[in-house]
Design an enzyme around this catalytic site. Structure first.
Site, PDB file in Angstrom:
ATOM      1  N   GLN A 214       0.836  -1.206   0.000  1.00 24.59           N
ATOM      2  CA  GLN A 214       0.000   0.000   0.000  1.00 24.59           C
ATOM      3  C   GLN A 214       0.868   1.253   0.000  1.00 24.59           C
ATOM      4  O   GLN A 214       0.343   2.355  -0.014  1.00 24.59           O
ATOM      5  CB  GLN A 214      -0.891   0.034   1.243  1.00 24.59           C
ATOM      6  CG  GLN A 214      -1.923  -1.069   1.307  1.00 24.59           C
ATOM      7  CD  GLN A 214      -2.602  -1.131   2.662  1.00 24.59           C
ATOM      8  OE1 GLN A 214      -2.577  -2.160   3.300  1.00 24.59           O
ATOM      9  NE2 GLN A 214      -3.217  -0.038   3.113  1.00 24.59           N
ATOM     10  N   GLU A 249       0.781  -1.846   4.603  1.00 21.96           N
ATOM     11  CA  GLU A 249       1.281  -0.476   4.661  1.00 21.96           C
ATOM     12  C   GLU A 249       2.783  -0.470   4.938  1.00 21.96           C
ATOM     13  O   GLU A 249       3.542   0.195   4.256  1.00 21.96           O
ATOM     14  CB  GLU A 249       0.527   0.332   5.727  1.00 21.96           C
ATOM     15  CG  GLU A 249       0.980   1.796   5.753  1.00 21.96           C
ATOM     16  CD  GLU A 249       0.071   2.704   6.581  1.00 21.96           C
ATOM     17  OE1 GLU A 249      -1.080   2.321   6.852  1.00 21.96           O
ATOM     18  OE2 GLU A 249       0.523   3.799   6.946  1.00 21.96           O
ATOM     19  N   ARG A 327      -4.384   7.484  17.413  1.00 21.33           N
ATOM     20  CA  ARG A 327      -5.720   7.511  16.805  1.00 21.33           C
ATOM     21  C   ARG A 327      -6.759   6.854  17.716  1.00 21.33           C
ATOM     22  O   ARG A 327      -7.940   7.208  17.675  1.00 21.33           O
ATOM     23  CB  ARG A 327      -5.717   6.876  15.419  1.00 21.33           C
ATOM     24  CG  ARG A 327      -7.009   7.097  14.646  1.00 21.33           C
ATOM     25  CD  ARG A 327      -6.925   6.661  13.193  1.00 21.33           C
ATOM     26  NE  ARG A 327      -6.380   7.685  12.313  1.00 21.33           N
ATOM     27  CZ  ARG A 327      -7.110   8.556  11.605  1.00 21.33           C
ATOM     28  NH1 ARG A 327      -8.434   8.524  11.672  1.00 21.33           N
ATOM     29  NH2 ARG A 327      -6.543   9.449  10.835  1.00 21.33           N
ATOM     30  N   ARG A 359      -7.182  -1.190   8.984  1.00 21.83           N
ATOM     31  CA  ARG A 359      -8.425  -0.451   8.766  1.00 21.83           C
ATOM     32  C   ARG A 359      -9.014   0.144  10.053  1.00 21.83           C
ATOM     33  O   ARG A 359      -9.511  -0.576  10.911  1.00 21.83           O
ATOM     34  CB  ARG A 359      -9.442  -1.390   8.128  1.00 21.83           C
ATOM     35  CG  ARG A 359     -10.604  -0.710   7.450  1.00 21.83           C
ATOM     36  CD  ARG A 359     -11.462  -1.759   6.780  1.00 21.83           C
ATOM     37  NE  ARG A 359     -12.392  -1.194   5.812  1.00 21.83           N
ATOM     38  CZ  ARG A 359     -13.113  -1.919   4.963  1.00 21.83           C
ATOM     39  NH1 ARG A 359     -13.000  -3.234   4.963  1.00 21.83           N
ATOM     40  NH2 ARG A 359     -13.932  -1.350   4.116  1.00 21.83           N
ATOM     41  N   PHE A 361      -7.139   1.847  12.171  1.00 21.66           N
ATOM     42  CA  PHE A 361      -5.857   2.326  12.671  1.00 21.66           C
ATOM     43  C   PHE A 361      -5.919   2.764  14.135  1.00 21.66           C
ATOM     44  O   PHE A 361      -5.508   3.845  14.500  1.00 21.66           O
ATOM     45  CB  PHE A 361      -5.425   3.514  11.783  1.00 21.66           C
ATOM     46  CG  PHE A 361      -3.955   3.777  11.715  1.00 21.66           C
ATOM     47  CD1 PHE A 361      -3.111   2.922  11.031  1.00 21.66           C
ATOM     48  CD2 PHE A 361      -3.400   4.902  12.311  1.00 21.66           C
ATOM     49  CE1 PHE A 361      -1.750   3.181  10.935  1.00 21.66           C
ATOM     50  CE2 PHE A 361      -2.037   5.178  12.231  1.00 21.66           C
ATOM     51  CZ  PHE A 361      -1.216   4.308  11.536  1.00 21.66           C
ATOM     52  N   THR A 464      -2.988  11.774  10.719  1.00 16.73           N
ATOM     53  CA  THR A 464      -2.730  12.692  11.826  1.00 16.73           C
ATOM     54  C   THR A 464      -1.328  13.282  11.738  1.00 16.73           C
ATOM     55  O   THR A 464      -1.048  14.308  12.344  1.00 16.73           O
ATOM     56  CB  THR A 464      -2.950  11.991  13.184  1.00 16.73           C
ATOM     57  OG1 THR A 464      -2.179  10.790  13.198  1.00 16.73           O
ATOM     58  CG2 THR A 464      -4.405  11.669  13.370  1.00 16.73           C
ATOM     59  N   ALA A 533      -5.549   5.511   5.810  1.00 18.65           N
ATOM     60  CA  ALA A 533      -6.298   6.566   6.491  1.00 18.65           C
ATOM     61  C   ALA A 533      -7.514   7.002   5.681  1.00 18.65           C
ATOM     62  O   ALA A 533      -7.952   8.147   5.777  1.00 18.65           O
ATOM     63  CB  ALA A 533      -5.394   7.766   6.800  1.00 18.65           C
ATOM     64  N   GLU A 735     -12.354   3.405   5.951  1.00 17.76           N
ATOM     65  CA  GLU A 735     -12.363   2.964   7.343  1.00 17.76           C
ATOM     66  C   GLU A 735     -13.669   3.216   8.091  1.00 17.76           C
ATOM     67  O   GLU A 735     -14.050   2.418   8.939  1.00 17.76           O
ATOM     68  CB  GLU A 735     -11.211   3.643   8.104  1.00 17.76           C
ATOM     69  CG  GLU A 735      -9.842   3.196   7.638  1.00 17.76           C
ATOM     70  CD  GLU A 735      -8.754   4.148   8.099  1.00 17.76           C
ATOM     71  OE1 GLU A 735      -8.779   5.324   7.688  1.00 17.76           O
ATOM     72  OE2 GLU A 735      -7.883   3.727   8.868  1.00 17.76           O
TER      73      GLU A 735
END
Lengths: 786, 493
Positions: A214, A249, A327, A359, A361, A464, A533, A735
């Site tokens: 990803q 990721e 998060r 997904r 996160f 973020t 994200a 997500e």
């Protein structure tokens, strides 16, 4: 794309623009088996295959590693160890230098890669791997965060604290208060296509890598570090993944780095495709959490102050645990206004695989914590949890009475639509009357009990880490009017490619089949962010739109000048352009522009406006906007065994002004089921030696078709639109639907609560396997008897 | 016995073409052969253990002269076991010229794929279903898809597609239907009554000509690995890389695949698959129907055999406990010698069965419960379908006229090192009135009968508690209490 045909020059609308239901661009290839995944690529002659050798100790120093039998095994060409890494032996994505490509003298979890066999065939590599003789000197290990103190024990990355108001004082002053603890399990991604990397060596220092990732730019950077060569020597390409969900990721870095090292060393193509067990053992998962909470509230169930500790099992290295645990805190409010709040994270070191993105996160874990608090308060004051939810919602932006719209991180919620979402769902799902029917059913059913719950979702959109919120795209228009589109986003099944192509088709006003979607590659668009994200469409759609607009601008200038009309008389109509009083085909304008030496290629760029975040202060605007939804589930539970079925689920979810409702619906349905799986049957289980024993689908149970709710009504709210100028006012959808699965956990909890007449909060932990459900029932029965 | 001719190649049809393979490794899988040797890469590897269905292909076999296509997991199907079959992969599907097949077009139009990796497997499973049942119920679709995992869609779109397939074309006009006669003839022509032998020494595989030939082969070489459905042995290879050769493949063997009924005893040949046994068993012993629906996924049921489930001696095999509770007998054979024992005596200890070298399980004889008796079997798993048993209880009860327990047999899987009877519980029930009070007293005997283990499927405490509670469920079901007694998937519209 549809079959190639001449564009309709008289169409009222283009075929395949935004806000139309387009099928996945590869659907016809998926169903016929012709969609090419990396393992399906033709293999260059002489290609070698790698297999990882995994540690068989949980925490130990390696005292002896005898690989002679491995080297002597049939077909083996080489065995790589840490000393074969020419550059830096590190693939830590956050630069904390805590994650080696291959462990050197110390192993920190059972299954950590310590060597890599390179052989003529995959089979030979796998067989040889088992011949290693490794001796260890065992060290004490810890795998379960229940054994750790979140305030004292080792962390993998600095924790975060969010606070607004004086939570301790508010709780102390509250008429009522309670404390509790919740365990929330992790989750294996179970992408159907496992990790894979193919490295093809080029001249000089060059390597081209096909990686199921990803985050191609990160693979590029990690490989360049591991090889000790500049980034410009490495090209990473990915056309499609067979699922990602966050699991690709950062976790592809290791396979890509090892394939590249072997490829350069042996001047041959190298493929590494771990088998399912190795993939599940050696790559990270969703973080599991222990949440400690204390809440102060009044007799009506109005929450006055909350204090959370979110302790997470991060594994042996930081990976993405910092932003994931951050998060979790960003979502410890879900849709609720906490008048005073204190929340902190503890990203704990454990001797387990390093947990990673998945997904949501960390967000879903934060929300599950918030919903537990709601449940506790509801049981304490004896009200339906839905009433407690509604009375503690954030206010709307028009709400002048006391600013009930400030989050624990001091961002103002400006786009709150949860009141209407929940009100509409409550009505369409017939919540109130079903509540009565279920009570009557339960009163008359000895063994089977039903439960009902409606849970809301508010999910913050943006990385973020502010700097990730940028994207690039490359748009070429060829002289026949066809368009070549490339951007930094990756396709893992979510339909990103087709959505971005729709945006470009809309911009040029050409049919979607005129836009060719091409594989993501670091050579075309550099320095990209992970497709993560939920930001893929928001960022890349805008970047591609920007690229198309640049070209359109040039075309407009050109046409205005050539035809001697003002710029505003150049209009892009479906497959054609009106210039003054005449219309010409888009392709004809392109030909003329080419002849006039107009640049027909553009690099588009986008960065999300308005966002900022000061982590030290715990203040800022980390999210550009929020996405909202709600779900209502009903379950039946067997109180003798804990077995259950989901009888019905109703969902109302919004994606702003959807670019493609068909794709968005698929994300919502799929996200819900995946979230439900996380909270029900998907259980990661480590034995007392620290070994993960659920590392294949025979032992790790994701939902099946027959686990779907028997009745499943999913609706996209058609009235919202993004209140920020996102791409065509659409909203992210990757997500936000995932935590809709919470309604199943709470419906199970509701059914369990019925055995004690809804007087005791069941404190049902996740995943709510039949075992946990039965044990909760037993606990409530015992408490009821006491 | 007539002299057996020997053939030194495996023959089958792959999609449209006849294939003859003189050189086949005993442990070569169909999936690797398709992908690596034939470059047919539409069929995917998702797990290599028969649990995800990404590798689903159809295998057509002649069953009592009739050509039957079944979905199977290519990842654990051995190439050597395909002699005389028609292998159909996703590459073979087609519609009208230039068009997708109805199954494929429905999947496209209803957005049934996202990442697409599991999709060829879903297409093949749905195709297999559609051929048998063009207008299937939701329950039938869910059952056909129990062995196919999708992580993206949440299945709803796939279900919508599955319901719509017949609006895209007629199963009767499907290419495989049109070719049926020709394929049958080609497969018949391949059945030359030979024994297939390939390789020498340790790298050797045999496909016997029939059951008698199998007996002779195994008698001569008792160390041979016997492979029926390969739903277990397949994993020895793909997961544990065990050397299994020499191998004898006995799937679909004449003389081993029959089901017969005689005086209310059903005799099931050891090579009968779950799928092939289903119709008879579900009709004659209805409680077994729902259990069989929850063994493996469709692909595993199409491959796996009841004989294999018994012979491998697993403590969590799903068929031994109910068959023990029913008082089943087992026939073992070596060469021409046969002996018949009580099924429960076959299981001696973990990994140890009463099977002599060269001996094999030939058939199991299952008494149909007499009218008026009660029989039930309950399987407990983490996930309802396609999951391995945490605990499974089987109950046989015969009540005397006065309402006391005249006969009771209770057997469990997942509770001990072997499938095991609950003798203490039975003793506490026998001769007593069949009342809740009796049952409650008997429930305290479980602790003496079983000391279950904790593992990834369930804790010892849960196994003990749930197992015990199953007796209460059985009581409730048999004593006129008010339903529902179990949660169920199927009553919804």
């Amino acid at each position: 794309m549809n079959k190639h045909a001449s564009p309709n020059l008289k169409a009222q609308k283009i075929s395949g623009g935004v806000a139309t239901d387009q099928r996945h661009d590869s659907a016809h290839k998926h169903v016929s088996g012709t969609a090419v995944y990396i393992d399906d690529l033709p293999e260059p002659a002489g290609m070698l295959h790698g297999c990882l050798g995994l540690s068989t100790a949980t925490h130990a120093t390696i005292t002896k590693m005898d690989l002679s039998a491995v080297r002597a095994a049939p077909g083996v060409v080489d065995v790589l160890t840490a000393k074969d890494v020419p550059g830096e032996n590190d693939i830590s994505p956050t630069g904390r230098h805590d994650e080696p490509v291959l462990a050197d003298d110390k192993v920190q979890f059972y299954g950590q890669p310590i060597f890599c066999v390179i052989a003529r065939t995959r089979e030979e590599a796998r067989r040889a791997t088992r011949l290693a003789k490794v001796e260890y000197s065992q060290l004490p290990f810890v795998t379960d965060i229940g054994d750790l103190d979140p305030r004292k024990d080792k962390l993998v990355t600095p924790p975060l604290t969010l606070k607004r108001g004086d939570a301790a004082a508010a709780i102390k002053a509250a008429p009522r208060r309670l404390t509790g603890k919740m365990r929330i399990g992790g989750q294996e991604h179970f992408y159907l296509e496992g990790h894979i990397a193919v490295a093809i060596p080029g001249e000089d220092q060059d390597v081209t890598i096909y990686s199921s990732t990803q985050h191609p730019s990160e693979v590029q950077h990690m490989v360049s570090h591991a090889l000790g060569v500049p980034s410009n020597a490495i090209t990473v390409e990915i056309r499609r993944m067979g699922g990602g969900f966050g699991g690709k990721e950062t976790q592809g870095n290791q396979f890509a780095a090892l394939a590249a090292i072997a490829a350069k060393k042996h001047h041959r193509a190298v493929k590494i495709r771990p088998d399912r067990d190795d993939d599940m053992i050696a790559t990270g998962k969703r973080h599991d959490f222990l949440v400690d909470y204390e809440v102060g509230f009044d007799d009506d169930g109005n929450i006055l102050g909350v204090d959370f500790m979110f302790a997470a099992r991060c594994g042996f290295s930081s990976d993405l645990s910092g932003p994931v645990t951050d998060r979790a805190l960003f979502h410890c409010d879900n849709t609720y206004f906490w008048p005073a709040v204190h929340a902190q994270s503890a990203p704990l070191y454990t001797n387990t695989v390093s947990n990673t993105a998945f997904r949501g996160f960390g967000g879903p874990q934060g929300m599950v914590g918030a919903e537990r608090v709601i449940d506790e308060v509801a049981f304490a004051v004896g009200k339906d949890p839905l009433e407690i939810r509604k009375q503690n919602f954030y206010g709307t932006s028009g709400d002048k009475e006391g600013g009930r719209n400030i989050t624990p991180y001091h961002q103002t919620v400006e786009d709150n639509i949860i009141h209407r979402i929940v009100a509409e769902l409550e009505a369409s799902a017939d919540y109130a009357s079903r509540r009565r029917i279920i009570a009557a059913f339960n009163a008359n059913s000895r063994f089977i009990k039903r439960g009902l719950a409606l849970t809301p979702v508010k999910f913050g959109i943006s990385f973020t880490a502010t700097h990730y919120n940028q994207a690039g795209a490359l748009v070429h228009v060829y002289t026949d009017g066809s368009v070549h589109l490339n951007h930094g986003g990756t396709e893992m099944g979510q339909g990103l490619y087709v959505k971005v192509a729709q945006v470009v088709a809309e911009e040029f006003q050409i049919d979607l089949d005129q836009v060719k979607i091409t594989a993501t590659t670091t050579g075309k668009v550099p320095n990209t962010s992970a497709t993560a994200a939920s930001s893929g469409t928001d960022l890349n759609g805008m970047a591609a739109q920007n690229g198309a607009r640049q070209i359109k601008d040039r075309l407009t200038d050109f046409a205005a000048e050539k035809y001697q009309v003002p710029r505003d008389q150049v209009l892009f109509l479906p497959n054609r352009v009106r210039i003054g009083n005449q219309e010409i085909a888009f392709a004809d304008l392109i030909k003329q522009a080419y002849m006039a030496r107009i640049q027909l290629s553009a690099a588009g760029f986008y960065k999300t406006p308005k966002i900022h975040w000061n982590r030290d202060k715990g203040e800022g605007r980390p999210f550009y906007y929020f996405a909202y939804g709600a779900s209502c589930s009903e379950v039946s539970v067997d109180t003798l065994t804990g077995e259950y079925v989901v009888e019905r689920t109703d969902i109302l979810h919004e994606t702003g002004r959807s670019l493609n409702r068909a794709i968005d619906l698929g994300q919502i349905e799929g996200g819900f089921i995946q979230g439900m799986g996380w909270l029900t049957t998907e259980e990661l289980w480590w034995d007392d030696k620290g070994r993960l024993r659920t590392h294949a689908p025979s032992t790790y149970k994701i939902p099946l078709a027959s686990d779907r709710p028997k009745i499943f009504n999913v609706t996209l709210a058609d009235w919202p639109e993004a209140n920020e100028p996102t791409v065509h006012r659409s909203k992210a959808v990757g997500e936000p639907p995932f935590p809709l699965g919470m309604s199943v956990l709470h419906a199970l909890s509701d059914a369990v609560a019925s055995v004690a007449d809804h007087t005791i909060c069941p404190r049902l932990d996740a995943p709510a396997t039949p075992e946990r459900v039965l044990m909760a029932i037993e606990r409530l029965r015992a408490a009821g008897r006491a | 016995m007539a002299k057996i001719t020997i053939r030194n190649e495996i023959r089958f049809i792959l999609n449209g073409r006849d294939v003859a393979l003189p050189s086949v490794a005993p442990d070569a899988t169909l999936l690797d052969w398709l992908r690596l040797d034939r470059s047919l890469r539409g069929t995917k590897e998702g797990c290599a253990e028969g649990d995800c269905g990404a590798c689903t292909v159809l295998v057509g076999k002649l069953s009592a002269g009739k050509l039957v296509y079944e979905s199977v997991n290519a990842c654990i199907r051995f190439l050597g076991s395909l002699d005389g079959t028609h292998v159909v992969t996703v590459e073979h599907l087609r519609g009208a010229p230039g068009q997708l097949h109805p199954v494929q077009q429905a999947m496209v139009d209803f957005h049934g794929s996202q990442c697409g990796f599991c999709t060829p497997g879903f297409v093949m499973s749905l195709y297999g279903l559609w051929m048998k049942s063009p207008d299937p119920s939701n329950a039938a679709i869910e059952k056909a898809l129990q062995g196919n995992l999708c992580r993206c869609t949440g299945y709803e779109a796939i279900m919508r597609a599955a319901r719509a397939i017949s609006s895209y074309g007629k199963a009767a006009k499907d290419p495989l239907a049109a070719e049926r006669k020709a394929i049958t003839a080609r497969l018949e022509a391949m059945r030359d009554g030979s024994r297939v032998e390939i390789g020498t020494g340790r790298q050797r595989l045999v496909v016997p000509a029939n059951a008698d030939d199998f007996a002779a082969v195994l008698d001569k070489e008792p160390g041979t690995t016997v492979v029926a459905g390969s739903t277990d042995v397949g994993l020895w290879v793909t997961k544990h890389m065990r050397d299994i050769s020499p191998v004898v493949f006995i799937g679909n063997l004449d003389g081993l695949c029959a089901i017969s009924e005689d005086n209310d005893v059903i005799t099931i040949g050891a090579g009968v698959t779950y799928t092939d046994a289903f119709a008879t068993l579900a009709k004659r012993i209805p409680a077994l129907g729902p259990l069989f629906d929850r063994i493996g996924g469709e692909q595993v049921r199409n491959m796996g055999t009841i004989g294999g489930n018994i012979a491998n001696g697993s403590p969590i095999g799903d068929t031994p406990p109910p068959l023990i509770a029913l008082g089943a007998q087992l026939t073992l054979r070596r060469g021409k010698k046969r002996r018949t024992i009580a099924l429960e005596d076959f299981f001696i200890a973990y990994g140890k069965q009463d099977r002599q070298p060269g001996e094999f399980v030939e058939a199991v004889h299952v008494p149909v419960p007499a009218k008026g008796t009660k029989f039930a079997v309950y399987k407990i798993t983490k996930r309802r379908d396609e999951d391995i048993t945490a605990a499974l209880g089987a109950f046989f009860l015969d009540l005397a006229k006065d309402g006391t327990v005249a006969d009771i047999c209770i057997a469990y899987g997942g509770m001990a090192a072997t499938p095991k009877r609950a003798f203490g519980v039975e003793k506490a029930l026998l001769g007593k009135p069949w009342t809740e009070a009796t049952v409650e007293t008997a429930m305290s005997e479980y602790a003496g009968d079983f000391t279950p283990l904790t593992d990834m499927r369930a804790s010892a405490e849960y196994r003990a508690l749930a197992a015990k509670n199953l007796l209460l469920r059985f009581f409730a079901e048999t004593s006129g209490s008010k339903a529902p007694f179990q949660v169920s998937r199927n009553e919804a519209a």
